[in-house]
Design a protein around this motif. Sequence first.
Motif, PDB file in Angstrom:
ATOM      1  N   ASP A 110      16.757  14.654 -17.385  1.00  0.00           N
ATOM      2  CA  ASP A 110      15.907  14.861 -16.206  1.00  0.00           C
ATOM      3  C   ASP A 110      15.322  13.523 -15.771  1.00  0.00           C
ATOM      4  O   ASP A 110      14.626  12.862 -16.549  1.00  0.00           O
ATOM      5  CB  ASP A 110      14.788  15.855 -16.577  1.00  0.00           C
ATOM      6  N   LEU A 111      15.620  13.128 -14.530  1.00  0.00           N
ATOM      7  CA  LEU A 111      15.046  11.889 -13.995  1.00  0.00           C
ATOM      8  C   LEU A 111      13.742  12.247 -13.296  1.00  0.00           C
ATOM      9  O   LEU A 111      13.748  12.884 -12.237  1.00  0.00           O
ATOM     10  CB  LEU A 111      16.017  11.231 -13.003  1.00  0.00           C
ATOM     11  N   ASP A 112      12.650  11.856 -13.911  1.00  0.00           N
ATOM     12  CA  ASP A 112      11.331  12.224 -13.419  1.00  0.00           C
ATOM     13  C   ASP A 112      10.757  11.041 -12.635  1.00  0.00           C
ATOM     14  O   ASP A 112      10.119  10.163 -13.200  1.00  0.00           O
ATOM     15  CB  ASP A 112      10.471  12.575 -14.655  1.00  0.00           C
ATOM     16  N   VAL A 113      11.058  11.038 -11.329  1.00  0.00           N
ATOM     17  CA  VAL A 113      10.659   9.923 -10.460  1.00  0.00           C
ATOM     18  C   VAL A 113       9.742  10.496  -9.370  1.00  0.00           C
ATOM     19  O   VAL A 113      10.078  11.509  -8.758  1.00  0.00           O
ATOM     20  CB  VAL A 113      11.918   9.266  -9.821  1.00  0.00           C
ATOM     21  N   PRO A 114       8.583   9.866  -9.133  1.00  0.00           N
ATOM     22  CA  PRO A 114       7.623  10.430  -8.164  1.00  0.00           C
ATOM     23  C   PRO A 114       8.199  10.517  -6.745  1.00  0.00           C
ATOM     24  O   PRO A 114       8.961   9.647  -6.312  1.00  0.00           O
ATOM     25  CB  PRO A 114       6.442   9.457  -8.190  1.00  0.00           C
ATOM     26  N   PHE A 115       7.778  11.562  -6.016  1.00  0.00           N
ATOM     27  CA  PHE A 115       8.266  11.817  -4.657  1.00  0.00           C
ATOM     28  C   PHE A 115       8.027  10.622  -3.713  1.00  0.00           C
ATOM     29  O   PHE A 115       8.872  10.302  -2.890  1.00  0.00           O
ATOM     30  CB  PHE A 115       7.574  13.058  -4.063  1.00  0.00           C
ATOM     31  N   SER A 120      13.456  14.443 -20.647  1.00  0.00           N
ATOM     32  CA  SER A 120      12.930  13.833 -19.418  1.00  0.00           C
ATOM     33  C   SER A 120      12.763  12.330 -19.574  1.00  0.00           C
ATOM     34  O   SER A 120      12.326  11.861 -20.623  1.00  0.00           O
ATOM     35  CB  SER A 120      11.573  14.447 -19.055  1.00  0.00           C
ATOM     36  N   PHE A 121      13.101  11.599 -18.506  1.00  0.00           N
ATOM     37  CA  PHE A 121      12.935  10.148 -18.473  1.00  0.00           C
ATOM     38  C   PHE A 121      12.098   9.828 -17.238  1.00  0.00           C
ATOM     39  O   PHE A 121      12.545  10.056 -16.113  1.00  0.00           O
ATOM     40  CB  PHE A 121      14.300   9.454 -18.392  1.00  0.00           C
ATOM     41  N   SER A 122      10.882   9.348 -17.456  1.00  0.00           N
ATOM     42  CA  SER A 122       9.972   9.105 -16.333  1.00  0.00           C
ATOM     43  C   SER A 122       9.946   7.630 -15.976  1.00  0.00           C
ATOM     44  O   SER A 122      10.048   6.768 -16.857  1.00  0.00           O
ATOM     45  CB  SER A 122       8.544   9.527 -16.709  1.00  0.00           C
ATOM     46  N   THR A 165      14.187  24.303  -7.743  1.00  0.00           N
ATOM     47  CA  THR A 165      14.836  23.566  -8.841  1.00  0.00           C
ATOM     48  C   THR A 165      13.884  23.273 -10.000  1.00  0.00           C
ATOM     49  O   THR A 165      14.307  23.282 -11.158  1.00  0.00           O
ATOM     50  CB  THR A 165      15.493  22.278  -8.302  1.00  0.00           C
ATOM     51  N   LYS A 166      12.603  23.061  -9.709  1.00  0.00           N
ATOM     52  CA  LYS A 166      11.668  22.808 -10.818  1.00  0.00           C
ATOM     53  C   LYS A 166      11.693  23.915 -11.869  1.00  0.00           C
ATOM     54  O   LYS A 166      11.623  23.629 -13.063  1.00  0.00           O
ATOM     55  CB  LYS A 166      10.256  22.575 -10.293  1.00  0.00           C
ATOM     56  N   PRO A 167      11.794  25.196 -11.458  1.00  0.00           N
ATOM     57  CA  PRO A 167      11.885  26.252 -12.490  1.00  0.00           C
ATOM     58  C   PRO A 167      13.084  26.087 -13.438  1.00  0.00           C
ATOM     59  O   PRO A 167      13.040  26.569 -14.564  1.00  0.00           O
ATOM     60  CB  PRO A 167      12.004  27.539 -11.663  1.00  0.00           C
ATOM     61  N   TYR A 178      15.336  25.065 -19.038  1.00  0.00           N
ATOM     62  CA  TYR A 178      15.979  24.254 -20.079  1.00  0.00           C
ATOM     63  C   TYR A 178      14.966  23.747 -21.108  1.00  0.00           C
ATOM     64  O   TYR A 178      15.313  23.556 -22.271  1.00  0.00           O
ATOM     65  CB  TYR A 178      16.743  23.083 -19.446  1.00  0.00           C
ATOM     66  N   ARG A 179      13.721  23.534 -20.664  1.00  0.00           N
ATOM     67  CA  ARG A 179      12.699  23.077 -21.618  1.00  0.00           C
ATOM     68  C   ARG A 179      12.512  24.143 -22.698  1.00  0.00           C
ATOM     69  O   ARG A 179      12.462  23.840 -23.884  1.00  0.00           O
ATOM     70  CB  ARG A 179      11.382  22.796 -20.885  1.00  0.00           C
TER      71      ARG A 179
END
Length: 227
Positions: free
Chosen positions: A112-117, A194-196, A179-181, A186-187
């Motif tokens: 999961d690529l956790d990049v701010p909007f 996740s990679f932030s 998509t967030k759900p 998967y969590r």
Amino acid sequence: MVVPPLLRAVIMGPPGSGKGTVSARIIKHFGVKHLSSGDLLRENMQKKTEVGILAKSYIDQGQLIPDDIMTQLMLNEIKGLDRYNWLLDGFPRTVAQAEALDKECDIDTVIDLDVPFEIIKCRLTARWIHPASGRVYNLEFNPPKVQGTDDVTGEPLVQRDDDKPETVSKRLQAYDAQTKPVLEYYRKKGLLKSFSGTETNKIWPHIYAFLQTKLPDVSQKDAANPR
Ligand SMILES: Nc1nc2c(ncn2[C@@H]2O[C@H](COP(=O)(O)OP(=O)(O)O)[C@@H](O)[C@H]2O)c(=O)[nH]1
Ligand SMILES: Nc1ncnc2c1ncn2[C@@H]1O[C@H](COP(=O)(O)OP(=O)(O)O)[C@@H](O)[C@H]1O
């Protein structure tokens, strides 16, 4: 000889988070097959297939394609990759799609690529693509060697119609709602990794190190400094 199990991986993240960019690096280093739902849809749109014509009306509105159509399209492609390690990019994007995928195969890991909007909105307006290969460029981050042309084929680059600011906002809303759900899905299964961060080059070494625990690096490049 013990044959290691084949990797079944998914890469997720909001539009513009770097899924295509990171996927290209994963392919280069780990030799996996890459299946991008967006590339597949754009190929269908370009060829004006039945699915392509239908998909265009949703994509232009920044909406997701209905689950049944998308699932059928992707599961059909996945069947052809039976003997390979693979990475899915852009699918699943809803819980219904994730459930349908689970019926077909056991997913090992979800990156999961956790990049701010705020960061990704401006990336998308500077995105240029080579439609035939799915290669992505960015005027600031990774410009093509010759302006407006693909590095490998020399063919012209294009901007995606759905990268217009108003469509981008709708796509981000769809990501939040639908998509967030899937991340939560998967969590709960213990598969989400996740990679932030705000820069692909800073996130990438962590993804690389993580995947090295699963697959050998097959590239020629210096593995100590992977790009
Ligand atoms: N400025 C900047 N642009 C990036 C970075 N990573 C990727 N990009 C660009 O951002 C755009 C979106 O990336 P892409 O890989 O297509 O994201 P996807 O929509 O998640 O597949 C592309 O034009 C990339 O070249 C980064 O760290 N910084
Ligand atoms: N799994 C999917 N389910 C429904 N629609 C999809 C799916 N994958 C792609 N699409 C459609 O194609 C568009 C482009 O997808 P993609 O190229 O993956 O965009 P991005 O990487 O910028 O998020 C999406 O905005 C959506 O309309």
